[in-house]
Design a protein around this motif. Structure first.
Motif, PDB file in Angstrom:
ATOM      1  N   GLY A   1      -6.650   5.627  37.930  1.00 16.37           N
ATOM      2  CA  GLY A   1      -7.580   5.656  36.802  1.00 16.37           C
ATOM      3  C   GLY A   1      -8.582   4.521  36.806  1.00 16.37           C
ATOM      4  N   LYS A   2      -8.266   3.453  37.504  1.00 13.58           N
ATOM      5  CA  LYS A   2      -9.171   2.299  37.588  1.00 13.58           C
ATOM      6  C   LYS A   2     -10.101   2.369  38.803  1.00 13.58           C
ATOM      7  CE  LYS A   2      -6.307  -1.017  35.109  1.00 13.58           C
ATOM      8  NZ  LYS A   2      -5.785  -2.397  35.149  1.00 13.58           N
ATOM      9  N   LEU A   3      -9.895   3.355  39.673  1.00 13.09           N
ATOM     10  CA  LEU A   3     -10.726   3.519  40.876  1.00 13.09           C
ATOM     11  C   LEU A   3     -11.840   4.501  40.609  1.00 13.09           C
ATOM     12  CD1 LEU A   3      -8.116   3.862  43.731  1.00 13.09           C
ATOM     13  CD2 LEU A   3      -9.673   1.959  43.361  1.00 13.09           C
ATOM     14  N   LYS A   4     -13.047   4.123  40.958  1.00 10.17           N
ATOM     15  CA  LYS A   4     -14.191   5.022  40.785  1.00 10.17           C
ATOM     16  C   LYS A   4     -14.986   5.043  42.094  1.00 10.17           C
ATOM     17  CE  LYS A   4     -13.675   4.766  36.160  1.00 10.17           C
ATOM     18  NZ  LYS A   4     -12.354   4.978  35.744  1.00 10.17           N
ATOM     19  N   ASN A   5     -14.801   6.099  42.862  1.00  8.58           N
ATOM     20  CA  ASN A   5     -15.544   6.244  44.114  1.00  8.58           C
ATOM     21  C   ASN A   5     -16.805   7.055  43.821  1.00  8.58           C
ATOM     22  OD1 ASN A   5     -16.496   6.617  46.702  1.00  8.58           O
ATOM     23  ND2 ASN A   5     -14.512   7.184  47.545  1.00  8.58           N
ATOM     24  N   LEU A   6     -17.970   6.406  43.839  1.00  8.05           N
ATOM     25  CA  LEU A   6     -19.225   7.038  43.488  1.00  8.05           C
ATOM     26  C   LEU A   6     -20.051   7.423  44.706  1.00  8.05           C
ATOM     27  CD1 LEU A   6     -20.165   4.728  40.469  1.00  8.05           C
ATOM     28  CD2 LEU A   6     -18.884   6.886  40.463  1.00  8.05           C
ATOM     29  N   LEU A   7     -19.433   7.474  45.864  1.00  5.99           N
ATOM     30  CA  LEU A   7     -20.161   7.880  47.083  1.00  5.99           C
ATOM     31  C   LEU A   7     -20.364   9.361  47.107  1.00  5.99           C
ATOM     32  CD1 LEU A   7     -18.599   5.642  49.846  1.00  5.99           C
ATOM     33  CD2 LEU A   7     -20.745   5.343  48.650  1.00  5.99           C
TER      34      LEU A   7
ATOM     35  N   TRP B   1      -2.908  -8.345  41.159  1.00 12.11           N
ATOM     36  CA  TRP B   1      -3.508  -7.019  41.266  1.00 12.11           C
ATOM     37  C   TRP B   1      -3.576  -6.317  39.916  1.00 12.11           C
ATOM     38  CZ3 TRP B   1      -6.549  -5.202  44.814  1.00 12.11           C
ATOM     39  CH2 TRP B   1      -6.472  -5.696  46.116  1.00 12.11           C
ATOM     40  N   ASP B   2      -2.609  -6.574  39.052  1.00  7.30           N
ATOM     41  CA  ASP B   2      -2.626  -5.897  37.754  1.00  7.30           C
ATOM     42  C   ASP B   2      -3.696  -6.451  36.806  1.00  7.30           C
ATOM     43  OD1 ASP B   2      -1.411  -8.299  37.106  1.00  7.30           O
ATOM     44  OD2 ASP B   2       0.364  -7.398  36.208  1.00  7.30           O
ATOM     45  N   GLU B   3      -4.383  -7.506  37.218  1.00  2.59           N
ATOM     46  CA  GLU B   3      -5.490  -8.051  36.426  1.00  2.59           C
ATOM     47  C   GLU B   3      -6.801  -7.302  36.670  1.00  2.59           C
ATOM     48  OE1 GLU B   3      -6.028 -12.373  36.548  1.00  2.59           O
ATOM     49  OE2 GLU B   3      -3.980 -12.525  37.296  1.00  2.59           O
ATOM     50  N   VAL B   4      -6.851  -6.463  37.690  1.00  3.04           N
ATOM     51  CA  VAL B   4      -8.090  -5.754  38.017  1.00  3.04           C
ATOM     52  C   VAL B   4      -8.442  -4.809  36.867  1.00  3.04           C
ATOM     53  CG1 VAL B   4      -9.201  -4.115  39.587  1.00  3.04           C
ATOM     54  CG2 VAL B   4      -7.723  -5.922  40.500  1.00  3.04           C
ATOM     55  N   TYR B   5      -9.642  -4.950  36.351  1.00  8.13           N
ATOM     56  CA  TYR B   5     -10.141  -4.109  35.258  1.00  8.13           C
ATOM     57  C   TYR B   5     -10.510  -2.721  35.784  1.00  8.13           C
ATOM     58  CZ  TYR B   5     -13.210  -2.660  31.424  1.00  8.13           C
ATOM     59  OH  TYR B   5     -13.804  -1.968  30.409  1.00  8.13           O
ATOM     60  N   THR B   6     -11.311  -2.705  36.857  1.00  9.37           N
ATOM     61  CA  THR B   6     -11.690  -1.461  37.521  1.00  9.37           C
ATOM     62  C   THR B   6     -12.366  -1.803  38.853  1.00  9.37           C
ATOM     63  OG1 THR B   6     -12.787   0.687  37.204  1.00  9.37           O
ATOM     64  CG2 THR B   6     -13.969  -1.230  36.441  1.00  9.37           C
TER      65      THR B   6
ATOM     66  N   THR C   1      -7.073  -0.717  50.621  1.00 13.53           N
ATOM     67  CA  THR C   1      -6.196  -1.780  50.119  1.00 13.53           C
ATOM     68  C   THR C   1      -6.269  -1.850  48.598  1.00 13.53           C
ATOM     69  OG1 THR C   1      -6.473  -3.050  52.161  1.00 13.53           O
ATOM     70  CG2 THR C   1      -5.698  -4.258  50.220  1.00 13.53           C
ATOM     71  N   ILE C   2      -7.481  -1.804  48.070  1.00 17.31           N
ATOM     72  CA  ILE C   2      -7.656  -1.834  46.613  1.00 17.31           C
ATOM     73  C   ILE C   2      -6.979  -0.610  45.991  1.00 17.31           C
ATOM     74  CG2 ILE C   2      -9.365  -1.683  44.756  1.00 17.31           C
ATOM     75  CD1 ILE C   2     -11.267  -3.300  46.673  1.00 17.31           C
ATOM     76  N   ALA C   3      -7.200   0.560  46.582  1.00 15.84           N
ATOM     77  CA  ALA C   3      -6.616   1.802  46.060  1.00 15.84           C
ATOM     78  C   ALA C   3      -5.087   1.774  46.087  1.00 15.84           C
ATOM     79  CB  ALA C   3      -7.133   2.995  46.861  1.00 15.84           C
TER      80      ALA C   3
END
Length: 177
Positions: free
Chosen positions: A171-177, A126-131, A163-165
């Motif tokens: 800071g790596k989460l971007k909800n654009l809805l 999980w810590d490999e996730v860029y964004t 789950t991702i959140a």
């Protein structure tokens, strides 16, 4: 569709041409901001054209040069964009994305992310996730700036986003809805 096993969630990446095109446009223009160079080129050429038109009374060839500069500044970025769209559409045809079908499976587990495509299997911590981006119709899970997994909307999209959140920093989460 998605299926869940205990605290993990398996998402099927049912990707079609439109999903891929939307992703490619997002990746190129929003994330990597590759619109800046064509816009800067157009602005510079338009600026030089304006200067040429402004000095037309003292330099007789200035309007001709201004017209050429303005045409180049507007036409070349438009051609670049059309060629980009043409290449995306060709990629859709070559990869057989004309119709919606399963491309790979993504297991969002408690400790890791596993991606399965045919006989290939890749595991990420999980810590490999860029964004991660949530956009209309899809979640883009970036493992690096140049590698992303697409999770098109399905019945468990909300649970997948939760789950991702739960596993990556805000800071790596971007909800654009």
């Amino acid at each position: 569709m998605a299926e869940s096993k205990s605290n993990s969630l398996t998402m099927t990446a049912n990707i079609d041409g439109n999903t891929f095109i939307r992703f490619a446009l997002f990746d190129t223009f929003r994330l990597k901001k590759r619109w800046k160079s064509p816009v800067a080129f157009a602005a510079i050429m338009t600026g030089f054209a304006v200067i040429c038109f402004a000095v037309r009374k003292t330099h007789e060839q200035a309007p001709l040069l201004g017209t050429v500069l303005l045409a180049a500044g507007l036409v070349l970025p438009a051609v670049w964009f059309m060629m980009y769209m043409f290449s995306i559409r060709n990629q859709v045809k070559k990869t057989g994305l004309s119709e919606r079908k399963a491309q790979y499976f993504v297991l969002l587990g408690e400790e890791k992310i596993k991606v399965v495509k045919g006989q290939e299997e890749v595991t990420h911590a999980w810590d490999e996730v860029y964004t991660a981006y949530r956009v209309k119709g899809c979640i883009y899970l970036y493992m690096s700036l140049n590698r992303a997994y697409l999770l098109p909307d399905c019945d468990d999209t909300e649970r997948a986003w939760e789950t991702i959140a739960a596993h990556i920093p805000q800071g790596k989460l971007k909800n654009l809805l």
